[in-house]
Design an enzyme around this catalytic site. Structure first.
Site, PDB file in Angstrom:
ATOM      1  N   GLY A  99     -17.821  21.563 -32.075  1.00  0.00           N
ATOM      2  CA  GLY A  99     -16.911  22.712 -31.965  1.00  0.00           C
ATOM      3  C   GLY A  99     -16.635  23.112 -30.527  1.00  0.00           C
ATOM      4  O   GLY A  99     -16.598  24.293 -30.199  1.00  0.00           O
ATOM      5  N   ILE A 101     -26.962  23.668 -29.285  1.00  0.00           N
ATOM      6  CA  ILE A 101     -26.565  22.586 -28.360  1.00  0.00           C
ATOM      7  C   ILE A 101     -25.501  23.091 -27.392  1.00  0.00           C
ATOM      8  O   ILE A 101     -25.536  22.801 -26.201  1.00  0.00           O
ATOM      9  CB  ILE A 101     -26.068  21.357 -29.157  1.00  0.00           C
ATOM     10  CG1 ILE A 101     -27.239  20.761 -29.945  1.00  0.00           C
ATOM     11  CG2 ILE A 101     -25.454  20.314 -28.232  1.00  0.00           C
ATOM     12  CD1 ILE A 101     -26.860  19.613 -30.855  1.00  0.00           C
ATOM     13  N   LYS A 120      -0.361  27.254 -13.807  1.00  0.00           N
ATOM     14  CA  LYS A 120      -0.572  26.072 -12.958  1.00  0.00           C
ATOM     15  C   LYS A 120       0.764  25.347 -12.802  1.00  0.00           C
ATOM     16  O   LYS A 120       1.346  24.886 -13.781  1.00  0.00           O
ATOM     17  CB  LYS A 120      -1.610  25.149 -13.605  1.00  0.00           C
ATOM     18  CG  LYS A 120      -1.827  23.869 -12.821  1.00  0.00           C
ATOM     19  CD  LYS A 120      -2.866  22.975 -13.485  1.00  0.00           C
ATOM     20  CE  LYS A 120      -2.886  21.614 -12.824  1.00  0.00           C
ATOM     21  NZ  LYS A 120      -3.693  20.639 -13.574  1.00  0.00           N
ATOM     22  N   LEU A 173     -14.454  14.240 -25.454  1.00  0.00           N
ATOM     23  CA  LEU A 173     -15.440  13.517 -24.645  1.00  0.00           C
ATOM     24  C   LEU A 173     -16.166  12.458 -25.466  1.00  0.00           C
ATOM     25  O   LEU A 173     -16.685  11.488 -24.907  1.00  0.00           O
ATOM     26  CB  LEU A 173     -16.443  14.506 -24.036  1.00  0.00           C
ATOM     27  CG  LEU A 173     -15.850  15.503 -23.038  1.00  0.00           C
ATOM     28  CD1 LEU A 173     -16.894  16.530 -22.610  1.00  0.00           C
ATOM     29  CD2 LEU A 173     -15.295  14.779 -21.817  1.00  0.00           C
TER      30      LEU A 173
HETATM   31  C1  LIG Z   1     -16.905  18.024 -14.771  1.00  0.00           C
HETATM   32  C2  LIG Z   1     -15.821  18.086 -15.779  1.00  0.00           C
HETATM   33  C3  LIG Z   1     -14.631  18.750 -15.480  1.00  0.00           C
HETATM   34  C4  LIG Z   1     -13.600  18.778 -16.409  1.00  0.00           C
HETATM   35  N1  LIG Z   1     -12.415  19.385 -16.089  1.00  0.00           N
HETATM   36  C5  LIG Z   1     -11.374  19.283 -16.939  1.00  0.00           C
HETATM   37  C6  LIG Z   1     -10.114  19.849 -16.638  1.00  0.00           C
HETATM   38  O1  LIG Z   1      -9.929  20.506 -15.616  1.00  0.00           O
HETATM   39  N2  LIG Z   1      -9.098  19.674 -17.521  1.00  0.00           N
HETATM   40  C7  LIG Z   1      -9.272  18.999 -18.696  1.00  0.00           C
HETATM   41  O2  LIG Z   1      -8.302  18.813 -19.439  1.00  0.00           O
HETATM   42  N3  LIG Z   1     -10.467  18.512 -19.034  1.00  0.00           N
HETATM   43  C8  LIG Z   1     -11.507  18.633 -18.195  1.00  0.00           C
HETATM   44  N4  LIG Z   1     -12.723  18.129 -18.558  1.00  0.00           N
HETATM   45  C9  LIG Z   1     -12.903  17.604 -19.894  1.00  0.00           C
HETATM   46  C10 LIG Z   1     -13.074  18.761 -20.878  1.00  0.00           C
HETATM   47  O3  LIG Z   1     -14.188  19.538 -20.500  1.00  0.00           O
HETATM   48  C11 LIG Z   1     -13.266  18.241 -22.285  1.00  0.00           C
HETATM   49  O4  LIG Z   1     -12.256  17.326 -22.604  1.00  0.00           O
HETATM   50  C12 LIG Z   1     -13.195  19.369 -23.287  1.00  0.00           C
HETATM   51  O5  LIG Z   1     -14.033  20.416 -22.923  1.00  0.00           O
HETATM   52  C13 LIG Z   1     -13.561  18.883 -24.649  1.00  0.00           C
HETATM   53  O6  LIG Z   1     -14.936  18.691 -24.764  1.00  0.00           O
HETATM   54  P1  LIG Z   1     -15.477  18.282 -26.179  1.00  0.00           P
HETATM   55  O7  LIG Z   1     -15.050  19.280 -27.174  1.00  0.00           O
HETATM   56  O8  LIG Z   1     -15.133  16.867 -26.426  1.00  0.00           O
HETATM   57  O9  LIG Z   1     -17.069  18.341 -25.977  1.00  0.00           O
HETATM   58  P2  LIG Z   1     -18.054  19.609 -25.914  1.00  0.00           P
HETATM   59  O10 LIG Z   1     -17.433  20.798 -25.335  1.00  0.00           O
HETATM   60  O11 LIG Z   1     -19.300  19.105 -25.278  1.00  0.00           O
HETATM   61  O12 LIG Z   1     -18.359  19.929 -27.448  1.00  0.00           O
HETATM   62  C14 LIG Z   1     -19.248  19.160 -28.203  1.00  0.00           C
HETATM   63  C15 LIG Z   1     -19.564  19.880 -29.489  1.00  0.00           C
HETATM   64  O13 LIG Z   1     -20.383  19.047 -30.297  1.00  0.00           O
HETATM   65  C16 LIG Z   1     -21.463  19.795 -30.778  1.00  0.00           C
HETATM   66  N5  LIG Z   1     -22.575  18.903 -31.067  1.00  0.00           N
HETATM   67  C17 LIG Z   1     -23.036  17.871 -30.307  1.00  0.00           C
HETATM   68  N6  LIG Z   1     -24.078  17.299 -30.918  1.00  0.00           N
HETATM   69  C18 LIG Z   1     -24.275  17.966 -32.084  1.00  0.00           C
HETATM   70  C19 LIG Z   1     -25.201  17.852 -33.145  1.00  0.00           C
HETATM   71  N7  LIG Z   1     -26.179  16.937 -33.148  1.00  0.00           N
HETATM   72  N8  LIG Z   1     -25.109  18.716 -34.168  1.00  0.00           N
HETATM   73  C20 LIG Z   1     -24.143  19.676 -34.203  1.00  0.00           C
HETATM   74  N9  LIG Z   1     -23.234  19.821 -33.232  1.00  0.00           N
HETATM   75  C21 LIG Z   1     -23.310  18.982 -32.184  1.00  0.00           C
HETATM   76  C22 LIG Z   1     -21.749  20.803 -29.673  1.00  0.00           C
HETATM   77  O14 LIG Z   1     -22.496  21.888 -30.134  1.00  0.00           O
HETATM   78  C23 LIG Z   1     -20.338  21.175 -29.283  1.00  0.00           C
HETATM   79  O15 LIG Z   1     -19.870  22.160 -30.181  1.00  0.00           O
HETATM   80  C24 LIG Z   1     -13.772  18.138 -17.661  1.00  0.00           C
HETATM   81  C25 LIG Z   1     -14.974  17.513 -17.976  1.00  0.00           C
HETATM   82  C26 LIG Z   1     -16.002  17.476 -17.048  1.00  0.00           C
HETATM   83  C27 LIG Z   1     -17.276  16.777 -17.409  1.00  0.00           C
END
Ligand SMILES: Cc1cc2nc3c(=O)[nH]c(=O)nc-3n(C[C@H](O)[C@H](O)[C@H](O)COP(=O)(O)OP(=O)(O)OC[C@H]3O[C@@H](n4cnc5c(N)ncnc54)[C@H](O)[C@@H]3O)c2cc1C
Length: 498
Positions: free
Chosen positions: A12, A41, A77, A330
């Site tokens: 999420g 997490i 932006k 990610l």
């Molecule tokens: C340094 C950095 C800078 C960034 N800057 C930008 C930017 O400027 N612009 C941009 O477009 N993108 C940027 N990004 C990328 C952006 O942060 C991600 O694309 C975005 O936040 C999506 O993340 P996510 O939802 O895939 O992962 P996350 O936010 O990590 O979410 C993962 C989810 O999975 C859940 N989860 C994981 N394992 C389990 C489990 N075992 N059981 C239950 N739940 C679980 C967690 O609780 C969480 O809810 C950046 C990334 C990094 C690393």
């Protein structure tokens, strides 16, 4: 060919809630949507800069822009300003605008180059309204059919608050949220498809199609199904970032800053309540302690928390869709945040999926199309990012010298050769960056063509200079009626929902 009646989203963060809100909006009448996330997490909590197509996504969800800006502490932006990238002390913008105008047979850069040869002193960016607004710190929403006055924009926002904004929307639309840690995954004995997520407390979540939004863990796609990862580390060696918030400035700039250092680069993202900062670097060239000190020493306002270290690997899953699992966000791979493309990759993955949604069962051809298309998108963004690093003239560290010596991917090498020889740019299939983006980064990084299209010489130098002088005047004209960026935000965000 098992029909899909229920979609389960694992995770999420921004990806999970974008997926939940979008799938529910488009197919809520046909499928149930359940999202599992763990507060214990948490989320990665970065990802604050976006690119303009996010407006389409938000509009499709019927998000109220004013409420979105207000509730996520967002700012506008218009561009990224790159400092020290070509060499220390040098700056250029990559704006979302398109410099110039359509003047004839060939693209604007050819006319501009011909005019330069005839004595023009203005830079390419002087013909770009986005750039003029960045320099003046001004903004207003311009709704006009006249391409001369287009002012494309995106947002800087608090990533956590954007996720929560979408969560409220998704839950109100009927998405079921389940809180808990996924500790086990049950697969079908023959097909290997995922059937059930098992939570730590024994609860089970069944589904037909699973969207892996578990972040860098890539719990379902990489860990459970073992989908191989294609690393881009040999092209893009950055593998870590320190992130830290700092106090906001009295006036808010309408652009992201990307400041190159001896190793890696620093981002500064202005929000209305704070600045977001971070240093992206390669651990092969800089220790974590040195990197943290470099970031803190280069903050231009007081830090509001301790810096946080995030480790990552640049690359992508070879199959973004494997069995009945689609990795998004990610979990699907990561291209470092230099051009703020990760949230966009979530958006385009969701649009791609919904185009071929397997309501009546997964067709291998649809899955193959999905995988091929997302590969192309990842690779074209990767190439664009490589360009920034490779085309540098810095001689102050092994890091930048190694970047100059990179063996480029063939498509990028061909693109550079064509531009150097002819000044031409052609949009590659799958490339989200238009010619104007490539042009600004090429020129900004010091790559100039040796010639330009002969059609640019169809008129005399004097006539061309007069045309460009009129264009320059026209481009500056909207500035007079614009508010400062802060005044715009204040006024716009106070308005009631449209
Ligand atoms: C340094 C950095 C800078 C960034 N800057 C930008 C930017 O400027 N612009 C941009 O477009 N993108 C940027 N990004 C990328 C952006 O942060 C991600 O694309 C975005 O936040 C999506 O993340 P996510 O939802 O895939 O992962 P996350 O936010 O990590 O979410 C993962 C989810 O999975 C859940 N989860 C994981 N394992 C389990 C489990 N075992 N059981 C239950 N739940 C679980 C967690 O609780 C969480 O809810 C950046 C990334 C990094 C690393």
């Amino acid at each position: 060919m098992k029909p899909v009646q229920k979609v389960v989203i694992a995770g999420g963060g921004t990806a999970g809630w974008m997926a939940a809100a979008f799938i529910k909006k488009v197919l809520g009448h046909a499928v149930a949507v359940e999202l599992v996330e763990s507060d214990a997490i948490g989320i990665v909590g970065v990802g604050e800069a976006t690119i303009p197509p996010i407006q389409l996504f938000n509009q499709y969800l019927r998000l109220d822009e004013k409420a979105l800006l207000r509730e996520t502490h967002a700012t506008i932006k218009l561009a990224i300003k790159f400092d020290n990238w070509r060499r220390p002390g040098d700056s250029y913008y990559h704006t979302f605008g398109a410099p110039g105008a359509a003047l004839g047979f060939c693209s604007f850069q050819h006319y501009w180059l011909a005019a330069k040869a005839a004595g023009l002193t203005q830079s390419l960016w002087d013909f770009d309204l986005n750039y003029l607004c960045c320099e003046a710190g001004k903004f207003n929403i311009i709704k006009t059919p006249n391409p001369l006055y287009e002012l494309p924009y995106a947002y800087h926002f608090d990533a956590t608050l954007y996720g929560q904004f979408l969560r409220r929307l998704a839950e109100a639309a009927g998405v079921v949220r389940t809180e808990g840690v996924i500790s086990d995954v049950v697969r079908h004995g023959i097909s290997g498809d995922i059937e059930t997520l098992v939570l730590q407390d024994g609860r089970q979540v069944h589904g037909d199609l699973f969207i892996d939004c578990s972040g860098l863990r890539s719990l379902l796609a990489r860990q459970t199904l073992g989908v191989p990862f294609e690393s881009y580390a040999h092209y893009l060696p950055a593998d870590r970032a320190w992130a830290v918030p700092s106090e906001r400035f009295a006036s808010t700039l309408p652009y992201t800053r990307s400041i190159a250092h001896k190793v890696g680069w620093q981002w500064r993202i202005p929000l209305t309540h704070r600045n977001g900062n971070g240093l992206v670097y390669s651990s092969a060239y800089l220790s974590d302690d040195e990197a943290a000190s470099m970031l803190l020493a280069n903050l231009d306002s007081t830090a509001l928390a301790e810096p946080r270290l995030i480790k990552f690997e640049t690359g992508r899953l070879r199959q973004q869709w494997s069995h009945n699992v689609i990795a998004v966000g990610l979990a699907s791979g990561f291209l470092e945040p230099l051009e703020s493309t990760s949230i966009h990759l979530i958006q385009s993955a969701l649009v791609r999926l919904l185009k071929v949604f397997p309501q009546h069962g997964i067709a291998p051809a649809a899955r193959d199309y999905y995988n091929a298309d997302s590969q192309l998108e990842f690779e074209t963004i990767r190439d664009f990012i490589i360009l920034h690093y490779h085309a540098n003239e810095r001689d102050d560290s092994p890091f930048w010298r190694d970047m100059q010596a990179l063996q480029l991917p063939t498509r990028l090498a061909d693109k550079l050769a064509l531009f150097r020889q002819t000044g031409q740019l052609f949009n590659d299939a799958g490339d989200i960056f238009r010619d104007s983006s490539w042009l600004q980064v090429l020129l900004g990084q010091g790559i100039w063509p040796t010639t330009y299209h002969p059609a640019a010489l169809a008129t005399s130098g004097t006539e061309l200079l007069a045309t460009l002088a009129r264009l320059l005047q026209a481009k500056q004209q909207p500035l007079t009626q614009m508010l400062s960026h802060d005044a715009f935000l204040q006024r716009y965000c106070q308005q009631a929902a449209s």
